[in-house]
Design a protein around this motif. Structure first.
Motif, PDB file in Angstrom:
ATOM      1  N   ASP A  72       9.588  11.000  -6.846  1.00  0.00           N
ATOM      2  CA  ASP A  72       9.075  12.393  -6.351  1.00  0.00           C
ATOM      3  C   ASP A  72      10.138  12.731  -5.075  1.00  0.00           C
ATOM      4  O   ASP A  72      10.725  13.977  -5.251  1.00  0.00           O
ATOM      5  N   LYS A  78      -0.157  15.610  -2.463  1.00  0.00           N
ATOM      6  CA  LYS A  78       1.201  15.207  -2.971  1.00  0.00           C
ATOM      7  C   LYS A  78       2.120  16.257  -2.499  1.00  0.00           C
ATOM      8  O   LYS A  78       1.889  17.227  -3.011  1.00  0.00           O
ATOM      9  N   ALA A  79       3.122  15.769  -1.897  1.00  0.00           N
ATOM     10  CA  ALA A  79       4.210  17.015  -1.506  1.00  0.00           C
ATOM     11  C   ALA A  79       5.016  17.277  -2.742  1.00  0.00           C
ATOM     12  O   ALA A  79       5.235  16.700  -3.777  1.00  0.00           O
ATOM     13  N   GLY A 129       3.613   4.459   2.522  1.00  0.00           N
ATOM     14  CA  GLY A 129       3.732   2.879   2.242  1.00  0.00           C
ATOM     15  C   GLY A 129       4.293   2.455   3.537  1.00  0.00           C
ATOM     16  O   GLY A 129       4.166   3.005   4.901  1.00  0.00           O
ATOM     17  N   GLY A 141      -0.437   2.368   1.399  1.00  0.00           N
ATOM     18  CA  GLY A 141       0.139   1.061   1.146  1.00  0.00           C
ATOM     19  C   GLY A 141       1.290   1.069   0.215  1.00  0.00           C
ATOM     20  O   GLY A 141       2.080   0.284   0.331  1.00  0.00           O
ATOM     21  N   ALA A 148       7.384   1.946   4.760  1.00  0.00           N
ATOM     22  CA  ALA A 148       8.605   2.945   5.643  1.00  0.00           C
ATOM     23  C   ALA A 148       7.795   4.362   6.128  1.00  0.00           C
ATOM     24  O   ALA A 148       8.170   4.662   7.210  1.00  0.00           O
ATOM     25  N   GLY A 198      13.352   3.664   3.527  1.00  0.00           N
ATOM     26  CA  GLY A 198      12.521   2.903   2.520  1.00  0.00           C
ATOM     27  C   GLY A 198      13.286   2.896   0.873  1.00  0.00           C
ATOM     28  O   GLY A 198      14.671   3.200   1.099  1.00  0.00           O
ATOM     29  N   GLY A 242       4.481  10.151   2.372  1.00  0.00           N
ATOM     30  CA  GLY A 242       4.399   8.932   1.599  1.00  0.00           C
ATOM     31  C   GLY A 242       3.783   7.886   2.740  1.00  0.00           C
ATOM     32  O   GLY A 242       4.359   7.750   3.871  1.00  0.00           O
ATOM     33  N   THR A 291       8.809   8.186   0.189  1.00  0.00           N
ATOM     34  CA  THR A 291       7.944   8.227  -0.951  1.00  0.00           C
ATOM     35  C   THR A 291       8.083   6.957  -2.021  1.00  0.00           C
ATOM     36  O   THR A 291       7.657   7.043  -3.109  1.00  0.00           O
ATOM     37  N   GLY A 292       9.085   6.090  -1.425  1.00  0.00           N
ATOM     38  CA  GLY A 292       9.416   4.836  -2.426  1.00  0.00           C
ATOM     39  C   GLY A 292      10.335   5.171  -3.415  1.00  0.00           C
ATOM     40  O   GLY A 292      10.928   6.234  -3.675  1.00  0.00           O
ATOM     41  N   SER A 314      -1.626   9.627  -3.072  1.00  0.00           N
ATOM     42  CA  SER A 314      -2.843   8.599  -3.723  1.00  0.00           C
ATOM     43  C   SER A 314      -4.228   8.545  -2.644  1.00  0.00           C
ATOM     44  O   SER A 314      -3.838   8.975  -1.556  1.00  0.00           O
ATOM     45  N   ASN A 316       3.903   0.433  -2.708  1.00  0.00           N
ATOM     46  CA  ASN A 316       4.177  -0.824  -3.168  1.00  0.00           C
ATOM     47  C   ASN A 316       4.198  -1.913  -2.264  1.00  0.00           C
ATOM     48  O   ASN A 316       4.117  -3.020  -2.402  1.00  0.00           O
ATOM     49  N   THR A 317       4.500  -1.504  -1.030  1.00  0.00           N
ATOM     50  CA  THR A 317       4.384  -2.143   0.201  1.00  0.00           C
ATOM     51  C   THR A 317       3.280  -3.232   0.280  1.00  0.00           C
ATOM     52  O   THR A 317       3.549  -4.732   0.215  1.00  0.00           O
TER      53      THR A 317
HETATM   54  P1  ADP Z   1       8.202   2.218   0.785  1.00  0.00           P
HETATM   55  O1  ADP Z   1       8.274   0.503   0.473  1.00  0.00           O
HETATM   56  O2  ADP Z   1       9.653   2.666   0.843  1.00  0.00           O
HETATM   57  O3  ADP Z   1       7.479   2.413   2.017  1.00  0.00           O
HETATM   58  P2  ADP Z   1       6.286   2.428  -1.122  1.00  0.00           P
HETATM   59  O4  ADP Z   1       6.013   2.271  -2.617  1.00  0.00           O
HETATM   60  O5  ADP Z   1       5.289   1.174  -0.401  1.00  0.00           O
HETATM   61  O6  ADP Z   1       7.519   2.592  -0.373  1.00  0.00           O
HETATM   62  O7  ADP Z   1       5.274   3.524  -0.519  1.00  0.00           O
HETATM   63  C1  ADP Z   1       5.494   5.160  -0.987  1.00  0.00           C
HETATM   64  C2  ADP Z   1       4.313   5.756  -0.933  1.00  0.00           C
HETATM   65  O8  ADP Z   1       4.721   7.165  -0.958  1.00  0.00           O
HETATM   66  C3  ADP Z   1       3.475   5.454  -2.195  1.00  0.00           C
HETATM   67  O9  ADP Z   1       1.960   5.041  -1.198  1.00  0.00           O
HETATM   68  C4  ADP Z   1       3.380   6.704  -2.874  1.00  0.00           C
HETATM   69  O10 ADP Z   1       2.031   6.958  -3.465  1.00  0.00           O
HETATM   70  C5  ADP Z   1       3.766   7.776  -1.965  1.00  0.00           C
HETATM   71  N1  ADP Z   1       4.092   9.025  -2.549  1.00  0.00           N
HETATM   72  C6  ADP Z   1       5.100   9.016  -3.579  1.00  0.00           C
HETATM   73  N2  ADP Z   1       5.170  10.326  -3.733  1.00  0.00           N
HETATM   74  C7  ADP Z   1       4.711  10.970  -2.903  1.00  0.00           C
HETATM   75  C8  ADP Z   1       4.662  12.530  -2.824  1.00  0.00           C
HETATM   76  N3  ADP Z   1       4.998  13.444  -3.602  1.00  0.00           N
HETATM   77  N4  ADP Z   1       3.771  13.067  -1.811  1.00  0.00           N
HETATM   78  C9  ADP Z   1       2.857  12.090  -0.790  1.00  0.00           C
HETATM   79  N5  ADP Z   1       3.002  10.819  -0.976  1.00  0.00           N
HETATM   80  C10 ADP Z   1       3.907  10.137  -2.110  1.00  0.00           C
END
Ligand code: ADP
Length: 511
Positions: A278, A207-208, A13, A40, A15, A477, A11, A243-244, A36, A42-43
């Protein structure tokens, strides 16, 4: 693709990037994967607000009469009702007594202990089955006692904070820091730069899908790239889940929701479509304890039709006034977000208006952009906001009864004069709203943050259902649970993701 490294972060973002930077600073070889095409999460689309006690900026903030009254009330709190937080409350009372004794009470009081007590009070809630929850003390304590050093750490990596301190909606005290750059850009860009400077590898579109476990220890991750290429990453030191949340996974929101009787499949969200939970699914598969999953945060002030955070204008919570379609105030605008959302859901069409004036918006240039990066003129054209030189004209544009609205605004200004709101008990006031032009932004609640997640301890280790750490697995996170309990204070999420992201990276690197 198969790779061996020491720390894998899932992930990208706030965190995840903080964890990657911190793991690399602690000497580990790091790979960060992001599903993606860009970093970035949601952060990036958040307002970037960061709550912290601040010995540099807060001494410039005036204490208000209403806040002084709040402090006096704290002296009367009963320690026995504060459970694990009783010692913190005792320390806080001592600080408050000192403050009153010092003779200089013109400047704002704050401390990590007050932030902890606010986080406790603001997060203690009961679910629909009557089970009570509050933030795990050791996590809240870690959050509030490390928040300022996290600000300094971010600043040392190029993140710039404004000098002013405010209160983001639902923060409960003026300790909210704003970035100089809009949204979460300052964090993401600087953290990405720092991570790559330190040699961390970032894999986008990856994507994990599953954690690899060998002899009870998490040793890697399987993933899939958007073109279907399978990926295996082995991590000799640890995997950080970042992963948020799951706010964009409505099915999962409805499956776990144990707080809002009103939620149904039509609920909007402020989240990116990637917030699908996820990490919670992957963690659960390897035996992680899930904590507080039923508590879903609704942002009281989402945009009608889209749920978005942006697309409107307002000042600090002290100066925001909420009125409903009948032109009446209906709530203490300085309350917690769940209180504000619950009140909004009871109004006609579940919609309300945030009223601001020229002063509370900082004398904005209406040919320029808002703090969210929207053009004022576009917002006006699309009726996302209404602007008028008189309150009467504003009421006409909003479609609310003119006389009621104008009387309501006058009455509110008398509350500011008296520093007392006899109707709804607003706890802190800024300036009166009396300077044209006046602004109104229509708003409605939408899913914003999921408090529940993988239960962690203060080292950001993920715990199993017996309460012991799962070797090799860390989380930080929004995917993590335990910090925010039933209601997260506005401005505490950014503090959380960077504080615990930093800790998770260091822990995974073996420190
Ligand atoms: P936080 O605020 O906890 O850092 P964010 O929503 O900012 O959370 O960031 C979480 C990130 O993790 C997002 O960019 C999202 O696309 C990514 N993410 C979510 N699931 C997966 C996954 N299965 N594999 C890789 N990245 C992921």
């Amino acid at each position: 693709i198969s790779k061996d490294t020491e720390v894998v972060v899932i992930g990208g973002g706030g965190a995840g990037l903080a964890a990657a930077v911190s793991a690399a600073e602690n000497g580990a070889k790091v790979i960060l994967i992001e599903k993606s095409p860009s970093l970035g999460g949601n952060t990036l689309r958040s307002g970037g607000e960061f709550n912290s006690y601040d010995p540099v900026r807060q001494p410039n903030v005036e204490m208000t009469k209403a806040l002084t009254h709040e402090l006096e009330e704290i002296l009367a709190f009963d320690e026995q009702e504060f459970g694990d937080y009783a010692d913190t409350l005792r320390t806080l009372k001592g600080q408050v007594e000192e403050y009153f004794k010092s003779g200089d009470t013109s400047k704002l009081f704050d401390s990590p202990e007050l932030h902890a007590i606010h986080t406790y009070i603001g997060g203690k809630r009961t679910d629909l089955e009557g089970k009570e929850i509050s933030g795990k003390f050791e996590l809240v304590d870690t959050l509030t006692s490390n928040s300022y050093s996290t600000i300094e750490w971010l600043e040392s990596h190029g993140v710039k904070f404004q000098d002013g301190i405010g209160t983001v909606l639902g923060a409960l005290w003026p300790r909210t820091h704003h970035n100089v750059e809009p949204l979460g850009m300052g964090y993401i860009n600087n953290m990405e730069k720092r991570a790559t400077d330190l040699g961390a590898e970032i894999m986008l579109n990856t994507k994990a899908t599953r954690l690899i476990v060998e002899n009870g220890r998490v040793t890697g991750v399987t993933a899939e790239q958007s073109d279907g290429t399978p990926v295996t990453l082995m991590a000799s030191k640890g995997v950080v889940m970042a992963t948020g949340g799951f706010g964009a996974n409505t099915e999962m929101v409805l499956e776990y929701n144990n707080y809002w009787p009103e939620l149904d499949a039509n609920i909007l969200t402020t989240n990116t479509t990637n917030a699908t939970g996820d990490g919670i699914v992957m963690g659960k598969e390897v035996g992680a304890s899930l904590w507080g999953m039923g508590f879903i945060q609704l942002m009281p002030s989402g945009q009608p039709g889209t749920g978005a955070l942006s697309g409107g204008v307002w000042g600090s919570a002290e100066t925001q006034i909420f009125v409903n379609k009948e032109g009446k105030r209906y709530v203490n605008e300085y309350a917690e977000r769940d209180v504000l959302a619950a009140a909004a859901l009871e109004q006609t069409d579940q919609t309300f208006f945030i009223i601001s004036d020229n002063t509370s918006l900082g004398n904005p240039d209406l040919n320029g952009k808002t703090g969210w990066g929207d053009n004022y003129q576009d917002l006006i054209k699309n009726k996302n906001i209404f602007v008028a030189d008189t309150l009467e004209d504003l009421a006409e544009q909003m479609g609310v009864p003119v006389d009621t609205f104008v009387a309501e605004m006058k009455k509110y200004n008398t509350y500011v004069d008296n520093q007392f709101d006899p109707e709804f008990g607003k706890k802190n006031f800024g300036d009166k709203l009396e300077t044209a032009p006046f602004f109104a932004t229509p708003r409605t609640p939408s899913v914003h943050h999921t408090m529940g997640g993988l239960e962690i301890n203060e080292k950001a280790q993920v715990l199993n259902t017996e309460g012991s750490p799962i070797e090799g697995l860390f989380a930080a996170g929004e995917v993590a649970g335990g910090v925010h309990a039933g209601n997260r204070l506005g401005g505490n999420a950014i503090t959380d993701i960077f504080t615990f992201g930093r800790i998770a990276g260091a822990s995974a690197a073996g420190n």
